[in-house]
Design an enzyme around this catalytic site. Structure first.
Site, PDB file in Angstrom:
ATOM      1  N   GLU A 206      64.940  27.699  82.448  1.00  0.00           N
ATOM      2  CA  GLU A 206      66.015  27.292  83.356  1.00  0.00           C
ATOM      3  C   GLU A 206      65.977  28.141  84.621  1.00  0.00           C
ATOM      4  O   GLU A 206      65.888  29.367  84.552  1.00  0.00           O
ATOM      5  CB  GLU A 206      67.372  27.433  82.660  1.00  0.00           C
ATOM      6  CG  GLU A 206      68.586  27.408  83.549  1.00  0.00           C
ATOM      7  CD  GLU A 206      68.687  26.142  84.402  1.00  0.00           C
ATOM      8  OE1 GLU A 206      69.119  26.249  85.555  1.00  0.00           O
ATOM      9  OE2 GLU A 206      68.328  25.050  83.908  1.00  0.00           O
ATOM     10  N   HIS A 447      97.975  14.999  61.497  1.00  0.00           N
ATOM     11  CA  HIS A 447      97.511  16.261  60.903  1.00  0.00           C
ATOM     12  C   HIS A 447      96.781  15.971  59.589  1.00  0.00           C
ATOM     13  O   HIS A 447      97.214  15.114  58.822  1.00  0.00           O
ATOM     14  CB  HIS A 447      98.714  17.169  60.621  1.00  0.00           C
ATOM     15  CG  HIS A 447      98.356  18.433  59.908  1.00  0.00           C
ATOM     16  ND1 HIS A 447      97.788  19.511  60.554  1.00  0.00           N
ATOM     17  CD2 HIS A 447      98.472  18.788  58.597  1.00  0.00           C
ATOM     18  CE1 HIS A 447      97.586  20.477  59.683  1.00  0.00           C
ATOM     19  NE2 HIS A 447      97.987  20.068  58.480  1.00  0.00           N
TER      20      HIS A 447
END
EC number: 1.8.1.4
Length: 470
Positions: A206, A447
């Site tokens: 990179e 949940h």
């Protein structure tokens, strides 16, 4: 016009049937237009055939293989887990084929004419469409250019059997023993991760300070740490690729880091340093369409070019090369042609990386908001404090919610963690709908779910967190 060539008339001509073009065509047809789509390759474009879809299939297969081998902490031990890569590729192709067939069916169902060939502008109301055996002129009232982009080729890395672009990397018939990836953006990181999960020794080169430079450092650092933890991944930042020597059985890549020249041997080298707009073979100069030096078509907020009846969308106009951005622009262009007051607003368009963990961002980052002088609240909530994340054994990551301090308006969000790609849509909706942090905090989330992290981050933003201490 060629003598004897009788032009075929259409209301709206769409050039390119990728995620921008085919969506634009369908929306224009829904609005009463007679629509013709010209596609030189396969319906669905790069995204569906050699991009988004097949890469995610490969990533999913690699992730499943990795999980099968490394679930000891859950009490699951699997011996002799193997990969039949031929079958992986066959399965990947079956996914693509189902979707390309689906696009064909959608176009047919909306009475959109599909023409195979390459379009070249004759003037602002006609194109010449050519295939291998014939040519035909089409006249139109309006046109939408949606020709997409192609991988950039580096001067010292000409594409070949061993020097690959993303298309070549997706079509490999074998799992490489070693792969060098030049460019640590989202394409290189995603494909590199997929092969690393299959056991490939991965080297990422990179040029910048971090991989995934479009994201906050705290997010990209999570991905870097997870990659290095695999044990078969090297990441060299501030690296400049110099050249490649090809052999029948592999390559030697030369690169430079901090003035020191190094080499690495591998089976293949993958080049992922960006994409170039496909605007150079359309005859746009014939109609005087304005472009930048990079071949990007200039457009207004309705995707209209300087030629009033010609529109452009997707990778050939300004902005990130995202399939969902192109689809959005396709709808805007079709509606503008129909006379509707539609305009683009990019703030709510998310960006996603299917890395480990996944990354997603929409709207302002904390840094961008501060650069613009906005008075904000940046509220964070960790995945490690969420029950569903713990039960999935996916505790790396966080959500950051960016709100305007004066009224709590949601103006941005960043997520690093499992299923970030799915979770970001709620935040896009919040931005598009002008919602506040309180609106999200007061919305009941099921949940146990990862979606609760969004609610919890909103609670942090309004100063009333339940599951972390202030």
């Amino acid at each position: 016009m060629v003598v004897g060539d009788f032009p075929i008339e259409t209301d709206t001509l769409v050039i390119g049937a990728g995620p921008g073009g085919y969506v634009a065509a369908i929306r224009a047809a829904q609005l009463g237009q007679k629509v013709t789509v010209v596609e030189k390759a396969t319906l669905g474009g790069v995204c569906l055939n050699v991009g988004c879809i097949p890469s995610k299939a490969l990533i999913n297969a690699g992730h499943r293989y990795e999980n099968a081998k490394h679930s000891d902490d859950m009490g699951i031990t699997a011996e002799n887990v193997t990969v039949d890569f031929t079958k992986v590729q066959e399965w990947k192709a079956s996914v693509v084929n189902k979707l390309t067939g689906g696009v064909a069916g959608l176009l047919k169902g909306n009475k959109v004419d599909v023409v195979k060939g390459e379009a070249y502008f004759v003037d602002s109301n006609s194109v010449r469409v050519m295939d291998e055996n014939s040519a035909q002129t089409y006249t139109f009232k309006n046109a939408i250019i949606a020709t997409g982009s192609r991988p950039i080729e580096l001067p010292n890395f000409k594409y070949s059997e061993r020097v690959l672009n993303s298309t070549g990397a997706l079509a490999l018939k074998e799992i490489p023993k070693k792969l060098v990836v030049i460019g640590g953006g989202y394409i290189g990181t995603e494909l590199g991760t997929a092969y690393a999960n299959f056991g490939t020794e991965l080297v990422i080169l990179e040029g910048g300070d971090e991989i995934l430079p479009g994201f906050e450092k705290q997010m990209s650092s999570l991905v870097t740490r997870r990659l290095k933890k695999k044990g078969n991944v090297e990441i060299h930042t501030n690296a400049m690729a110099k050249g490649v020597e090809e052999r029948p059985d592999g390559v030697t890549v030369t690169f430079e880091v901090k003035g020191e020249e190094k080499t690495v041997d591998a089976d293949y080298v993958l080049i992922t340093v960006g994409r170039r707009p496909n605007t150079d073979e359309l005859g746009l100069e014939q109609v005087g369409i304005e472009m930048t030096d990079r071949g990007i078509v200039k457009t207004d907020k309705q995707c209209r070019t300087n030629v009033p009846n010609i529109y452009a969308i997707g990778d050939i106009i300004e902005g990130p090369p995202l399939a969902h951005k192109a689809s959005y622009e396709g709808k805007i262009a079709a509606e503008a042609i129909a006379g509707e007051p539609a305009e683009i607003d990019y703030l709510g368009i998310p960006a996603v990386v299917f890395s480990e963990p996944e990354l997603a961002s929409v709207g302002y980052t904390e840094a961008q908001a501060k650069e613009e002088g906005l008075d904000i609240v940046a509220a964070k909530f960790p995945f490690a404090a969420n029950g569903r994340a713990l039960s999935l054994n996916e505790t790396d990551g966080f959500m950051k919610l960016i709100t305007r301090k004066e009224d709590g308006l949601v103006i941005g969000a960043q997520i690093a963690g499992a299923s970030a790609s799915d979770m970001i849509s709620e935040l896009s909706l919040a931005i598009e709908g002008g919602m506040t942090a309180e609106d999200i905090a007061m919305t009941i989330h099921a949940h146990p779910t990862l979606g609760e992290i969004t609610m919890e981050a909103a609670e942090v933003a309004i100063g009333s967190p339940i599951h972390i201490v202030k």
